[in-house]
Design a protein around this motif. Structure first.
Motif, PDB file in Angstrom:
ATOM      1  N   TYR A  95      23.694 -46.430  52.689  1.00 29.65           N
ATOM      2  CA  TYR A  95      25.155 -46.527  52.667  1.00 29.65           C
ATOM      3  C   TYR A  95      25.658 -47.179  53.955  1.00 29.65           C
ATOM      4  O   TYR A  95      25.114 -46.940  55.041  1.00 29.65           O
ATOM      5  CB  TYR A  95      25.796 -45.146  52.525  1.00 29.65           C
ATOM      6  CG  TYR A  95      25.644 -44.530  51.155  1.00 29.65           C
ATOM      7  CD1 TYR A  95      26.263 -45.087  50.045  1.00 29.65           C
ATOM      8  CD2 TYR A  95      24.881 -43.377  50.979  1.00 29.65           C
ATOM      9  CE1 TYR A  95      26.116 -44.515  48.785  1.00 29.65           C
ATOM     10  CE2 TYR A  95      24.732 -42.796  49.727  1.00 29.65           C
ATOM     11  CZ  TYR A  95      25.357 -43.371  48.634  1.00 29.65           C
ATOM     12  OH  TYR A  95      25.218 -42.815  47.386  1.00 29.65           O
ATOM     13  N   GLU A 140      33.138 -36.553  45.134  1.00 31.12           N
ATOM     14  CA  GLU A 140      32.233 -36.465  46.281  1.00 31.12           C
ATOM     15  C   GLU A 140      31.672 -35.053  46.431  1.00 31.12           C
ATOM     16  O   GLU A 140      30.512 -34.875  46.799  1.00 31.12           O
ATOM     17  CB  GLU A 140      32.960 -36.888  47.564  1.00 31.12           C
ATOM     18  CG  GLU A 140      33.293 -38.369  47.643  1.00 31.12           C
ATOM     19  CD  GLU A 140      32.056 -39.251  47.656  1.00 31.12           C
ATOM     20  OE1 GLU A 140      30.957 -38.751  47.973  1.00 31.12           O
ATOM     21  OE2 GLU A 140      32.176 -40.440  47.343  1.00 31.12           O
ATOM     22  N   LYS A 174      33.574 -42.016  54.983  1.00 30.20           N
ATOM     23  CA  LYS A 174      34.427 -41.510  53.902  1.00 30.20           C
ATOM     24  C   LYS A 174      33.801 -40.286  53.230  1.00 30.20           C
ATOM     25  O   LYS A 174      34.497 -39.323  52.901  1.00 30.20           O
ATOM     26  CB  LYS A 174      34.670 -42.611  52.873  1.00 30.20           C
ATOM     27  CG  LYS A 174      35.571 -43.737  53.372  1.00 30.20           C
ATOM     28  CD  LYS A 174      35.745 -44.818  52.322  1.00 30.20           C
ATOM     29  CE  LYS A 174      36.657 -45.925  52.821  1.00 30.20           C
ATOM     30  NZ  LYS A 174      36.803 -47.013  51.831  1.00 30.20           N
ATOM     31  N   LYS A 175      32.477 -40.327  53.029  1.00 29.43           N
ATOM     32  CA  LYS A 175      31.797 -39.197  52.402  1.00 29.43           C
ATOM     33  C   LYS A 175      31.854 -37.960  53.306  1.00 29.43           C
ATOM     34  O   LYS A 175      32.024 -36.840  52.831  1.00 29.43           O
ATOM     35  CB  LYS A 175      30.344 -39.571  52.072  1.00 29.43           C
ATOM     36  CG  LYS A 175      30.215 -40.522  50.883  1.00 29.43           C
ATOM     37  CD  LYS A 175      28.764 -40.842  50.592  1.00 29.43           C
ATOM     38  CE  LYS A 175      28.627 -41.685  49.331  1.00 29.43           C
ATOM     39  NZ  LYS A 175      28.995 -40.935  48.114  1.00 29.43           N
ATOM     40  N   THR A 191      31.243 -46.197  54.446  1.00 29.34           N
ATOM     41  CA  THR A 191      31.067 -45.329  53.282  1.00 29.34           C
ATOM     42  C   THR A 191      30.626 -43.929  53.717  1.00 29.34           C
ATOM     43  O   THR A 191      31.108 -42.914  53.192  1.00 29.34           O
ATOM     44  CB  THR A 191      30.028 -45.924  52.320  1.00 29.34           C
ATOM     45  OG1 THR A 191      30.446 -47.234  51.932  1.00 29.34           O
ATOM     46  CG2 THR A 191      29.874 -45.061  51.076  1.00 29.34           C
TER      47      THR A 191
END
Length: 684
Positions: free
Chosen positions: A215, A272, A222-223, A219
């Protein structure tokens, strides 16, 4: 390494008259009774170390000097134990740390004077923070490294809202101790581990998983943000992760709904969370054995997200001409400081060139270059990847105001003799366009300038807030990108050109930029412009207005045509039906074509003028014969009235194309006499 206790005669004689120094002998006696040797104290676990008091003086007044005298911080194991010990002590030891730092030359008077210049309102707090850092490592301030400052083990030295790693790094940069004006803050993963220690192993393993999956850093960020939200929910609502079930998913949805208005945010956070739980199933005792997420919940959240995105303007300004108003106010603003001048030029650049915020704030001083496909145009170029992954991304300027701003900044860089500095965002070292003495112009300062110096007083914004319960939409660089994209689309009618100037790889993203209400109106005006310039006639343009105002327009085939390179001829052939006097744009059958002139499905171009004249001539002859053959002719006769109306409508459509009434009837005469009507068109 010598770990024995130091004797009083070896103790630093900083100021023996202070209460703390007078109590040191008593501390030494008590400390030795509890811990006969320094090794005993070092090997005692932190949670079992006893507090030694002599009056109001704690044992750290002696321990710090002992560690520095014996240079025990040179041993990584001892240093780690020492720093953990310091982190558990009171903040009141700041002055003591400063005095020790001066005594052991960890900080100098020259450095203190420079800090006073850089941080006049926070001098003591900053110096105390630096003293703690120096004592933690047993190093002079000038020997502290970027790596030392980034180590999470010294998180305890910083004062929330006052001192930070970034602030200390700026001071090091100003003193010439580093070429890195910026330094990365504490990582998200370390923050999560610190805040939720009951899931330390799970959080750390999850980070390894994300990196192994390849990733991108954005990203992963954000996760981790979604994970932080989920863990906050677990703690606040006292929900057990290992028993998390469908009812908890519903509860989580409701909890999110109270905090976020955007359905897309809620949907993404639930998704998520589901992925995080699936990752840990059966591998960790803290996780549930099975995933129990209701499919109906995900479906409803997804639908709400899609509906919101389809009807949402994104980051586009919802007020027409707001971009021009903001740029005009920036241009007229008289900066009171150097920082204000930099901020003003930043927004003049962003408002006239379709770049993203991060791209602009990280520009190099040599960023202004001729466009590759047209050296008459100037644009911004970079040596690093932008958000879309473009290397050497090139974005054109659409106004001289932005170009002048760049040239002012370039001249400033030369006059001030800036040296290259390291940028951790792109791992490159270069002279920055927005460079300042202490490193970089901060993102916060730039945005604060816009919101405090430029936006107040804009009446359109005040009106918007009054109509929306005092709330205001987000105003930033992306809104100007939408504005410029709309201008390019309106002027070129070429979506590929718009895609190019925005740097999009996927044209679907470009279409999303053009779907806001303001963009629709602007593009609509460009379509109507053809009618106003008398190249089109008929009421079909009203149909376009009707369709363009429809919020679901992207689901219609017409949207693709109106925002593509399709010219009008191909458009008519694809979507219209040719009649003997223009084009019918309805898909339904219609035989009563004499009513076309007043129908909103009808369109007439200049190319069809001769067809209309032939039709008008036939109607003229028909009406003349009607008068001759009628015994009691009146204009009120239904047949006569219909004939007059048809003649009037045809004449109106022709005048819409710029043909004067006398020219129309001159062409009718020419047609009736068998001559070419172009003679009259040339005269007209």
């Amino acid at each position: 390494m010598d770990t024995s206790w130091i004797e009083m005669k070896d103790f630093p004689q900083m100021n023996s008259k202070t209460p703390e120094m007078r109590r040191i002998p008593g501390l030494i006696k008590k400390l030795r009774r509890e811990y006969p040797t320094g090794t005993d104290w070092l090997n005692t676990p932190l949670e079992k170390k006893k507090t030694i008091l002599c009056g109001n003086t704690k044992e750290y007044a002696y321990i710090i000097a002992w560690i520095l005298e014996r240079r025990l911080t040179e041993d990584p194991n001892y240093r780690k134990k020492f720093i953990k010990y310091l982190s558990k002590q009171t903040n009141k030891m700041g002055v003591l740390c400063f005095n020790y730092s001066l005594y052991y030359s960890l900080i100098t008077q020259e450095e203190i004077e420079k800090i006073k210049e850089l941080r006049p309102n926070r001098t003591n707090l900053v110096i105390n923070t630096i003293s703690r850092i120096c004592i933690s490592y047993g190093k002079p301030f000038k020997n502290i490294t970027d790596k030392d400052l980034q180590d999470e083990i010294i998180d305890w030295v910083f004062t929330r809202g006052v001192t930070s790693r970034e602030g200390i790094q700026n001071i090091r940069f100003s003193l010439g101790y580093t070429i890195k004006a910026k330094i990365k803050s504490q990582s998200q993963s370390m923050y999560l581990v610190e805040k939720y220690p009951f899931l330390t192993r799970e959080i750390q393993d999850f980070q390894i998983h994300l990196k192994n999956e390849g990733y991108a850093s954005n990203t992963i960020r954000k996760k981790n943000s979604s994970l932080a939200t989920f863990l906050s929910f677990l703690v606040e609502q006292e929900v057990e992760l290992r028993q998390f079930n469908k009812y908890d998913f519903l509860k989580y949805r409701d909890w999110l709904s109270c905090r976020y208005k955007n359905p897309s945010v809620i949907y993404n956070k639930v998704i998520e969370t589901k992925l995080f739980i699936e990752w840990g199933l059966n591998d960790y005792p803290s996780f549930p054995k099975v995933i129990d997420c209701p499919n109906k919940l995900l479906a409803s959240l997804n639908k709400a997200s899609v509906d919101h995105n389809d009807n949402n303007d994104g980051l586009a300004f919802p007020i027409e001409n707001l971009a021009n108003i903001i740029i005009s106010k920036c241009y007229d603003y008289s900066p009171k400081t150097e920082i204000e001048a930099l901020c003003r030029d930043f927004w003049l650049i962003v408002g006239t060139c379709p770049v993203r915020f991060e791209f602009a704030i990280s520009l190099s001083h040599d960023c202004l270059q001729p466009m590759l496909n047209d050296d008459r145009l100037l644009g911004l170029i970079s040596d690093y990847r932008d958000k879309a992954g473009n290397i050497h991304g090139h974005f054109p300027f659409f106004d001289q105001i932005g170009i002048q701003a760049v040239r002012r900044l370039q001249k400033r860089c030369v006059e001030l003799g800036f040296k290259p500095i390291y940028n951790p965002k792109n791992n490159l070292t270069y002279i920055h366009l927005f460079q300042i003495e202490s490193g970089f112009l901060s993102d916060y300062t730039v945005r604060k300038f816009l919101h405090e110096k430029i936006l107040p007083g804009i009446q359109d914004l005040e009106n918007y807030k009054a109509e929306n319960d005092g709330e205001l939409f987000k105003i930033g660089a992306h809104g100007f990108r939408h504005h410029i994209a709309t201008i390019v689309q309106a002027r070129t009618s070429n979506t590929r050109a718009t895609q190019f100037i925005l740097g999009h790889h996927d044209i679907k993203i470009t279409y999303k930029y053009l779907r806001s209400r303001v963009s629709r109106n602007t593009l609509l005006y460009s379509i109507i412009d053809g009618y106003e310039k008398k190249t089109l006639s008929g009421k079909f343009y009203l149909k376009i207005i009707e369709l363009w105002a429809d919020s679901t327009i992207e689901d219609k085939k017409l949207f693709d045509v109106l925002t593509s390179e399709t010219d009008l001829s191909n458009f008519l052939k694809q979507y219209g039906r040719k009649r003997d006097m223009g084009w019918c744009m309805t898909e339904e059958s219609c035989e009563n074509f004499y009513r076309c002139w007043g129908c909103h499905h009808f369109i007439l171009r200049k190319e069809e003028i001769e067809e209309a004249i032939i039709k008008l001539a036939k109607h003229f002859v028909h009406h003349k014969n009607l008068i001759k053959s009628s015994k009691n002719y009146t204009n009120e006769n239904p047949v006569a009235a219909d004939s007059i109306k048809t003649i009037a409508l045809i004449q109106k459509r022709l005048t819409d194309l710029g043909v004067k009434p006398e020219g129309i009837w001159e062409m009718v005469k020419l047609k009736l006499s068998g001559r070419d009507i172009k003679e009259a068109l040339q005269n007209d």
